[in-house]
Design a protein around this motif. Structure first.
Motif, PDB file in Angstrom:
ATOM      1  N   GLU A 584       0.805  -1.221   0.000  1.00 48.98           N
ATOM      2  CA  GLU A 584       0.000   0.000   0.000  1.00 48.98           C
ATOM      3  C   GLU A 584       0.841   1.276   0.000  1.00 48.98           C
ATOM      4  OE1 GLU A 584      -2.557  -0.530   3.391  1.00 48.98           O
ATOM      5  OE2 GLU A 584      -3.916  -1.853   2.287  1.00 48.98           O
ATOM      6  N   LEU A 585       2.133   1.167  -0.305  1.00 47.31           N
ATOM      7  CA  LEU A 585       3.006   2.341  -0.239  1.00 47.31           C
ATOM      8  C   LEU A 585       2.690   3.388  -1.304  1.00 47.31           C
ATOM      9  CD1 LEU A 585       6.640   1.174   0.644  1.00 47.31           C
ATOM     10  CD2 LEU A 585       5.233   2.853   1.828  1.00 47.31           C
ATOM     11  N   CYS A 586       2.310   2.982  -2.503  1.00 51.08           N
ATOM     12  CA  CYS A 586       2.054   3.968  -3.568  1.00 51.08           C
ATOM     13  C   CYS A 586       0.868   4.831  -3.198  1.00 51.08           C
ATOM     14  CB  CYS A 586       1.801   3.271  -4.899  1.00 51.08           C
ATOM     15  SG  CYS A 586       1.438   4.424  -6.249  1.00 51.08           S
ATOM     16  N   ASN A 587       1.077   6.138  -3.159  1.00 49.76           N
ATOM     17  CA  ASN A 587      -0.010   7.044  -2.798  1.00 49.76           C
ATOM     18  C   ASN A 587      -0.724   7.601  -4.021  1.00 49.76           C
ATOM     19  OD1 ASN A 587       2.183   8.767  -3.593  1.00 49.76           O
ATOM     20  ND2 ASN A 587       1.091  10.465  -2.640  1.00 49.76           N
ATOM     21  N   GLY A 588      -0.216   7.294  -5.229  1.00 51.50           N
ATOM     22  CA  GLY A 588      -0.894   7.732  -6.444  1.00 51.50           C
ATOM     23  C   GLY A 588      -0.551   9.126  -6.903  1.00 51.50           C
ATOM     24  N   ALA A 589       0.449   9.777  -6.304  1.00 51.70           N
ATOM     25  CA  ALA A 589       0.780  11.147  -6.698  1.00 51.70           C
ATOM     26  C   ALA A 589       1.302  11.236  -8.122  1.00 51.70           C
ATOM     27  CB  ALA A 589       1.806  11.743  -5.728  1.00 51.70           C
ATOM     28  N   GLY A 590       1.784  10.117  -8.667  1.00 52.31           N
ATOM     29  CA  GLY A 590       2.188  10.102 -10.065  1.00 52.31           C
ATOM     30  C   GLY A 590       3.520  10.774 -10.342  1.00 52.31           C
ATOM     31  N   VAL A 591       4.406  10.837  -9.351  1.00 43.36           N
ATOM     32  CA  VAL A 591       5.732  11.410  -9.582  1.00 43.36           C
ATOM     33  C   VAL A 591       6.439  10.669 -10.712  1.00 43.36           C
ATOM     34  CG1 VAL A 591       7.980  11.861  -8.516  1.00 43.36           C
ATOM     35  CG2 VAL A 591       5.886  12.179  -7.191  1.00 43.36           C
ATOM     36  N   CYS A 592       6.112   9.389 -10.881  1.00 44.87           N
ATOM     37  CA  CYS A 592       6.721   8.552 -11.915  1.00 44.87           C
ATOM     38  C   CYS A 592       6.242   8.905 -13.321  1.00 44.87           C
ATOM     39  CB  CYS A 592       6.416   7.085 -11.632  1.00 44.87           C
ATOM     40  SG  CYS A 592       4.679   6.776 -11.215  1.00 44.87           S
ATOM     41  N   ARG A 593       5.278   9.811 -13.452  1.00 41.92           N
ATOM     42  CA  ARG A 593       4.775  10.195 -14.771  1.00 41.92           C
ATOM     43  C   ARG A 593       5.520  11.398 -15.357  1.00 41.92           C
ATOM     44  NH1 ARG A 593      -0.650   8.836 -16.547  1.00 41.92           N
ATOM     45  NH2 ARG A 593      -0.805  10.989 -17.295  1.00 41.92           N
TER      46      ARG A 593
END
Length: 678
Positions: A584-593
């Motif tokens: 559940e670590l990914c918070n969905g902020a999308g820094v990887c985009r």
């Protein structure tokens, strides 16, 4: 009644045959139509805690393709959700709708007018990509709003959320930097929204007439109940419309000549129109930027200093607390940025303020600003560490640390996690100390703690209480904190939605804040744009009961909790706080985009496909591990891991194993080391 059990707007089809609509859309569109369970679930979340499975996903090839999709949805009464980078923090990018993703294909810088200091861009271009392209073309101009997600937030998304960021005290919100919007209504009809466009665009004229009538009818309530803070993003911006009507009154003009409906679309969360292009105001790039960074051993002292610092005319004043700094120290990428932070002469670092100054004409102006800050420091109180940063790289690194605040928090170990639902309060700066003091009492009354970080210059305070939404007592605490925090903000002349919008997190508080009359006014505005209620239905105009703020979340997306299965893993996940925490670590902020700067994520940079971003792979793994990818709708409590799911394996297959996410993802914190120290 839960948010998915609410009566659907009259225009929406009650029964939806996904397969039939998928086939029909593929026949008429050149872009991608993704209706598989796997593809749908990759768009079921954004950067919030919510999860709503959409009907399907359409990635239009271009503007005409988008129009064809919109017309089809309108004809068949299918709800639509315009979506850019999916970085919304209040859940407004999750809905039972056809997701229309323009982030990969409609991302061009169309034109630049240096003399007018403006440009026209496609809906899907991101802020940083726009500014990078302006610089590459030799223009010393930039688009000023700079939310922490500027690398991955699209311009259309910034319009939908009226994004602002760190420098809004100087440059304003997106609304103050938006000249015009081109797009489609829910019917597929074209619309051009700009100052005075109602005098020659029939659709704009019809809608503007309705909006003007609504504002006139509710004029006294708008003046009384809308907050006067610099930052406000609750409901529809009827206060801006009324200001433009007032301008017409003063000049003796027809308000149709002064009203700019593009500013009403700002902050509307995709509920009024679909943006295809935007004309933006640009600002001259400063000759130089510099930071004065102040370290405190007391959060209260740091906040108390803000009004005096504002007298120096900074372009930004940002606050971070010790919780975020401590997490950053356990992150490979971000620990080196903490070393730039000045320590107070005695005691531990408990808060820091970064004060940005700009030189507009000559770089020497910076030294004048620094001298003024040096002269002010003694009056701010004792025990303050100070660093003066002139180097562009150092400044960028401090700002990276501030922008990573929210995703860093998701690495906190334990069952209680930092929950985003009251992270958006805005109050007048002079009331910020009172707000923090009273807010802390609210948090402590539920025997928990919270992280505090802020755009202190404009009184926007982001607070993330630590709660466990698998615990009914903490769900009840969440409701109580939300209501009391909203009442506190209102009592101090502020608002519960300063910049992140209403969505699912704060929508239930809208009627309490504005009253039923203004909620009816919002519905009249919505009906003028979207009479069938097809665009992002339910948001803003249909406030739900307060308990819905903890429903349809990632951990209980339906009407029951979704426990993580007991799994005996070969690898050791102690650094990540255990396997269940790692899931559940990914918070969905999308820094990887992001498309440039660093390495993460090369497969996304090549494809611009959500599926092949680190966030997409993280979501796919979480969904497979928790057994949520079964195409059969009713499986009761059967949520076994799906280790052999073919779609998940295909999603993971494009990972290049470059390991950049290990260093560049803010949520990747050495939890074991953090727990040992804190």
């Amino acid at each position: 009644m839960t948010s998915l059990e609410r009566p659907q707007p009259l225009g929406i089809a009650p029964d939806i045959d996904r397969n039939r609509h998928a086939r029909a859309l593929r026949d008429i569109l050149r872009g991608e139509v993704r209706f598989s369970k796997h593809d749908r679930m990759l768009y079921a979340t954004d950067a919030s805690l919510y999860q709503i499975e959409p009907i399907g996903v359409v990635i239009p090839a271009d503007e005409e393709d988008l129009r064809a999709a919109v017309q089809y949805c309108h004809e068949h009464r299918l709800p639509m959700l315009p979506r850019g980078g999916g970085t919304s923090l209040a859940g407004q990018c999750t809905n039972f709708a056809i997701v229309l993703d323009t982030s990969a294909t409609m991302c061009a810088l169309h034109s630049v007018d240096p003399e007018a200091r403006s440009c026209t861009v496609g809906a899907g271009i991101t802020i940083d990509d726009l500014n990078d392209q302006l610089r590459a073309r030799g223009h010393a101009l930039f688009f000023a709003p700079d939310p922490s997600t500027a690398r991955q937030a699209t311009i259309a998304g910034c319009i939908g959320n009226d994004a602002a960021g760190t420098r809004s005290i100087k440059y304003g919100r997106t609304a103050e930097n938006l000249i015009a919007v081109d797009g489609f209504l829910a019917s597929g009809e074209r619309i051009h929204l700009a100052r005075g466009s109602a005098t020659h665009d029939e659709n704009a004229r019809r809608i503007a007439t309705s909006v003007i009538n609504v504002c006139r009818e509710h004029e006294s309530l708008i003046r009384e109940r809308f907050p006067k803070t610099l930052r406000r993003n609750a409901g529809y911006a009827l206060d801006m419309m009324l200001d433009q009507i007032d301008e017409a009154r003063r000049s003796g003009r027809d308000p149709l000549e002064t009203v700019n409906l593009a500013h009403l679309v700002c902050g509307a969360e995709g509920t009024l129109a679909l943006v295809t292009q935007a004309t933006l105001a640009l600002h001259p790039v400063p000759k130089r930027r510099a930071l004065g960074v102040l370290g405190f051993n007391s959060m209260d002292q740091a906040i108390a200093c803000v009004p005096q610092l504002l007298e120096l005319g900074p372009s930004a004043v940002e606050l971070l607390d010790d919780l975020i700094v401590g997490l950053a120290m356990k992150n490979i990428e971000y620990r080196r940025y903490v070393e730039l932070m000045p320590q107070p002469p005695s005691g531990a670092l408990k808060a820091m303020l970064s004060v940005e100054f700009t030189a507009e004409h000559d770089p020497s102006e910076i030294e004048e600003r620094f001298n003024a800050l040096r002269a002010l420091i003694p009056s701010l109180g004792a025990n303050i560490g100070v660093a003066y940063l002139n180097d562009d790289a150092d400044i960028a690194n401090v700002l990276k640390l501030r922008k990573a605040g929210e995703p860093l928090l998701h690495a906190i170990p334990g069952a209680r996690m930092p929950i985003g639902f009251v992270e958006d309060n805005a109050v007048p700066v002079e009331n910020l100390s009172t707000f923090v003091r009273e807010f802390r009492r609210i948090i402590e009354s539920h025997d928990t703690t919270a992280s505090f970080y802020a755009h202190a210059s404009v009184g926007v305070l982001h607070v993330r209480p630590l709660l466990n939404l698998r615990d009914p007592a903490d769900c009840a605490a969440m409701e109580d904190i939300a209501v009391r925090a909203a009442e506190l903000a209102k009592s101090l002349g502020g608002v519960m939605s300063g910049e992140h919008g209403d969505g699912r997190a704060r929508g239930p508080l809208l009627e309490h804040f504005f009253g039923p009359e203004l909620i009816r006014a919002f519905r009249e505005v919505k009906a003028a744009f979207d009479p069938l209620g097809l665009l992002n239905p339910g948001n803003i105009v249909d406030p739900l009961p307060i308990r819905t703020i903890h429903e349809h979340t990632r951990i209980h997306p339906a009407d029951h909790d979704l426990p993580l299965p007991e799994i005996d893993t070969y690898m050791d996940y102690a650094k990540e706080g255990g396997f269940d925490h790692a899931v559940e670590l990914c918070n969905g902020a999308g820094v990887c985009r992001k498309k440039q700067g660093g390495t993460m994520c090369p497969s996304y940079m090549a494809t611009l496909d959500e599926r092949h971003s680190t966030r997409g792979r993280g979501n796919a793994l979480r969904l497979a591990i928790t057994g949520q990818l079964h195409e059969t709708e009713d499986r009761g409590d059967q949520h076994e891991p799906q280790w052999g799911d073919a779609d998940t394996l295909e999603t993971l297959d494009l990972c290049l194993s470059c390991k950049a996410c290990k260093t560049e993802c803010p949520s990747n914190v050495d939890i074991a080391a953090y727990k040992a120290e804190y």
